[in-house]
Motif scaffolding. Structure first.
Motif, PDB file in Angstrom:
ATOM      1  N   THR A  58       0.842  -1.195   0.000  1.00  0.00           N
ATOM      2  CA  THR A  58       0.000   0.000   0.000  1.00  0.00           C
ATOM      3  C   THR A  58       0.877   1.244   0.000  1.00  0.00           C
ATOM      4  O   THR A  58       2.014   1.230   0.488  1.00  0.00           O
ATOM      5  N   ASP A  79       0.289   5.286   1.121  1.00  0.00           N
ATOM      6  CA  ASP A  79      -0.645   6.191   1.806  1.00  0.00           C
ATOM      7  C   ASP A  79      -1.970   5.495   2.101  1.00  0.00           C
ATOM      8  O   ASP A  79      -3.049   6.088   2.005  1.00  0.00           O
ATOM      9  N   ASN A 139       4.010   7.401   2.044  1.00  0.00           N
ATOM     10  CA  ASN A 139       4.384   6.339   2.977  1.00  0.00           C
ATOM     11  C   ASN A 139       3.993   4.996   2.387  1.00  0.00           C
ATOM     12  O   ASN A 139       2.822   4.752   2.109  1.00  0.00           O
ATOM     13  N   ALA A 140       4.979   4.140   2.171  1.00  0.00           N
ATOM     14  CA  ALA A 140       4.744   2.811   1.610  1.00  0.00           C
ATOM     15  C   ALA A 140       4.836   1.761   2.712  1.00  0.00           C
ATOM     16  O   ALA A 140       5.698   1.841   3.590  1.00  0.00           O
ATOM     17  N   VAL A 141       3.933   0.783   2.652  1.00  0.00           N
ATOM     18  CA  VAL A 141       3.940  -0.330   3.597  1.00  0.00           C
ATOM     19  C   VAL A 141       3.830  -1.629   2.799  1.00  0.00           C
ATOM     20  O   VAL A 141       2.897  -1.799   2.009  1.00  0.00           O
ATOM     21  N   THR A 183       3.514  -5.637   3.414  1.00  0.00           N
ATOM     22  CA  THR A 183       3.196  -6.607   4.458  1.00  0.00           C
ATOM     23  C   THR A 183       3.270  -8.011   3.884  1.00  0.00           C
ATOM     24  O   THR A 183       2.596  -8.323   2.902  1.00  0.00           O
ATOM     25  N   GLU A 228       6.437  -6.665   8.309  1.00  0.00           N
ATOM     26  CA  GLU A 228       6.027  -5.389   7.731  1.00  0.00           C
ATOM     27  C   GLU A 228       7.256  -4.531   7.480  1.00  0.00           C
ATOM     28  O   GLU A 228       8.117  -4.386   8.351  1.00  0.00           O
ATOM     29  N   ARG A 269       8.351  -0.674   6.075  1.00  0.00           N
ATOM     30  CA  ARG A 269       7.856   0.671   5.777  1.00  0.00           C
ATOM     31  C   ARG A 269       8.991   1.534   5.233  1.00  0.00           C
ATOM     32  O   ARG A 269      10.137   1.408   5.659  1.00  0.00           O
ATOM     33  N   ASP A 300       9.500   5.750   3.274  1.00  0.00           N
ATOM     34  CA  ASP A 300       8.932   6.963   2.685  1.00  0.00           C
ATOM     35  C   ASP A 300       9.646   7.274   1.380  1.00  0.00           C
ATOM     36  O   ASP A 300      10.844   6.996   1.227  1.00  0.00           O
TER      37      ASP A 300
END
Length: 514
Positions: free
Chosen positions: A443, A445, A461-463, A465, A499, A501, A503
């Motif tokens: 994802t 944002d 902001n990238a995540v 998972t 996870e 994360r 930016d």
């Protein structure tokens, strides 16, 4: 413009299973289980090839009700007895089937039990691989054959040696005396392995409690397939829609398109009605066709059923058929296995050049490969919007079930599964691909794959998972326009979820994938 895509390149895990829901039709099998001397056998396990299982009463009697119309095999197991089997029982709502299962002495044990959720205690549909000594424990088809276990298949005939045993939550099988090893898996749960020494004439009861890790459906993602055959044509095993639906639930498919033909059990049924009857809140089962299927390429689809009158390839190009019989009928088209075997280098490049609006996806088929990734990236770099798909090419009549191959997860915009929402997810690019239950979500944002953002200075902001088997060591790779952007090693913790994360900002036209 910035586009986010998501995919899975990994394998070897398992994720979330709902309990089996059986279609409420009026078919019934009733009977009695007796020993060699004719005396009734109490508490014998009796099961059908579509996963229904009961125990006989004190008088040896049993009833299995609410069966869909079709052919069934019936098996009884009992400690110290050889399995009793009746094959190809024609069951309809009009005439109940009555039968007698007579068992004879043998040096066997019975292993029985249940699979449950460690938190809720609820029964779980699941599959396992078990070995009794050196021999695998297998399920059975409508003809009573060990499913995936034939050894008499002629050379050159496609056959899959399937070693899975499926369950709706309660199971029983015969085993030879000695060492038994069983590994049970359910999507979204940590797998569990047990070993036992079983004795002839005894019953070994197992309570298999699985730790939940992740439920894709709770996060809005639904596992499915649109390129699978009930009867591919080899006809090595007798199968039908009730048996197939049982297996799909145990392999955690939430939506599924089954391609013609649909059964070879010898019992005439309306396949469309059977698919509707076997569907429920945990599985939407649809029918389609691998169509067009010509020398120019094979095409899978969602949103439409089998064609009433197929258009001949000698008169109609594949792209004409896709336009008239799929897209204009409200469906979505994806050429399947475009880079594999006899389908390599067919019409897909020309279809995308001439009518890109008619093709919505690129199929990675049964495994990720660098060549597929590079080809897909090439199309995206030219501006094509193609979701990723992974398909199984399952063929139930030759022992090939979809859970051993690829799957396509979708996220419907409305949050609910339906024929229309599946089509919408394909066309919007909200898909991710998976093998053996691993699920990778990406994802930006908080928005899912398929989302388009304006380019500019804004920080994003990238995540990423990863849902996988605890303890696995993986490398998560982020690509930008098909080139490596970030590469991050991860070790999956006990929770089964890793996870990552980061930016970033994007000032140019670009797309990202994981």
């Amino acid at each position: 413009m910035m586009v986010v895509c998501s995919a899975v390149r990994l394998a070897l895990a398992a994720f979330g299973l709902a309990a089996c829901v059986v279609a409420s039709y009026g078919g019934q099998i009733a009977g009695v289980v007796v020993g060699a001397d004719g005396a009734p056998l109490s508490r014998a396990w009796v099961m059908t090839c579509n996963g229904r299982i009961v125990q006989s009463g004190a008088d040896g009697a049993f009833v299995i009700a609410d069966l869909s119309n079709g052919g069934y095999a019936l098996k009884a197991v009992f400690p110290g007895m050889a399995d009793a089997l009746l094959a190809r029982l024609a069951v309809t709502s009009d005439v109940p089937v009555t039968c007698r299962l007579q068992m004879t002495p043998a040096d066997t044990a019975v292993v029985c039990g249940s699979v449950t959720d460690a938190v809720t205690g609820k029964s779980l549909a699941a599959w396992f691989e078990a070995r009794s000594g050196s021999a695998p424990i297998r399920w059975f088809d409508v003809a009573g054959q060990p499913y995936g276990g034939r050894t008499d298949v002629p050379a050159g005939v496609w056959h899959q040696s399937n070693r899975r045993f499926w369950t709706s939550g309660t199971f029983a099988f015969s085993a030879a005396p000695g060492r038994l090893r069983l590994t049970v898996q359910a999507d979204g749960y940590a797998p569990a392995t047990v070993e036992r020494a079983v004795q002839a004439g005894r019953q070994e009861s197992l309570t298999l409690v699985l730790k939940p890790l992740f439920d894709p459906a709770a996060a809005g993602w639904y596992k499915g397939d649109f390129h699978a055959h009930g009867v591919h044509g080899e006809r090595l095993y007798d199968v039908n829609i009730p048996m197939i639906a049982f297996m799909l639930r145990a392999e955690n498919y939430r939506w599924f398109y089954l391609s013609s033909e649909f059964n070879n059990d010898g019992v005439p049924v309306d396949a469309a009605s059977a698919a509707v009857g076997e569907s429920g809140s945990d599985l939407l089962l649809f029918l389609n066709a691998e169509y067009p299927k010509t020398a120019g390429g094979h095409v899978g689809s969602v949103g439409i059923g089998p064609p009433a009158k197929p258009r001949p390839y000698s008169r109609y190009a594949n792209i004409e058929v896709i336009k008239a019989d799929i897209v204009e009928q409200g469906g979505a088209a994806v050429p399947v296995h475009p880079l594999y075997g006899h389908m390599r280098s067919r019409e897909l490049p020309f279809m995308l050049l001439g009518a890109p609006e008619l093709i919505c996806g690129f199929d990675f088929y049964t495994s990720w490969s660098a060549s597929s990734e590079k080809t897909w990236s090439l199309f995206l770099n030219k501006g094509y919007r193609l979701c990723r798909t992974a398909t199984s090419d399952a063929a139930f009549d030759l022992g090939r079930t979809p859970g051993t191959m690829g799957a396509t997860f979708i996220r419907p915009a409305c949050g609910q599964l339906s024929r229309a929402s599946i089509v919408e997810a394909f066309k919007s690019g909200r898909t991710t691909i998976s093998w053996n239950g691993v699920l990778l979500l990406f994802t930006v944002d908080g928005s899912d794959c398929g989302t388009v953002f304006p380019s500019g200075e804004a920080a994003r902001n990238a995540v990423v998972t990863l849902h996988d088997t605890p303890g696995k060591k993986r490398v998560v790779t982020i690509t930008r326009n098909g080139e490596v952007f970030k590469r991050m090693p991860v070790t999956v913790p006990e929770s089964g979820m890793s996870e990552v994360r980061f930016d970033f900002s994007e000032r140019e036209k670009a797309w990202y994938s994981a």
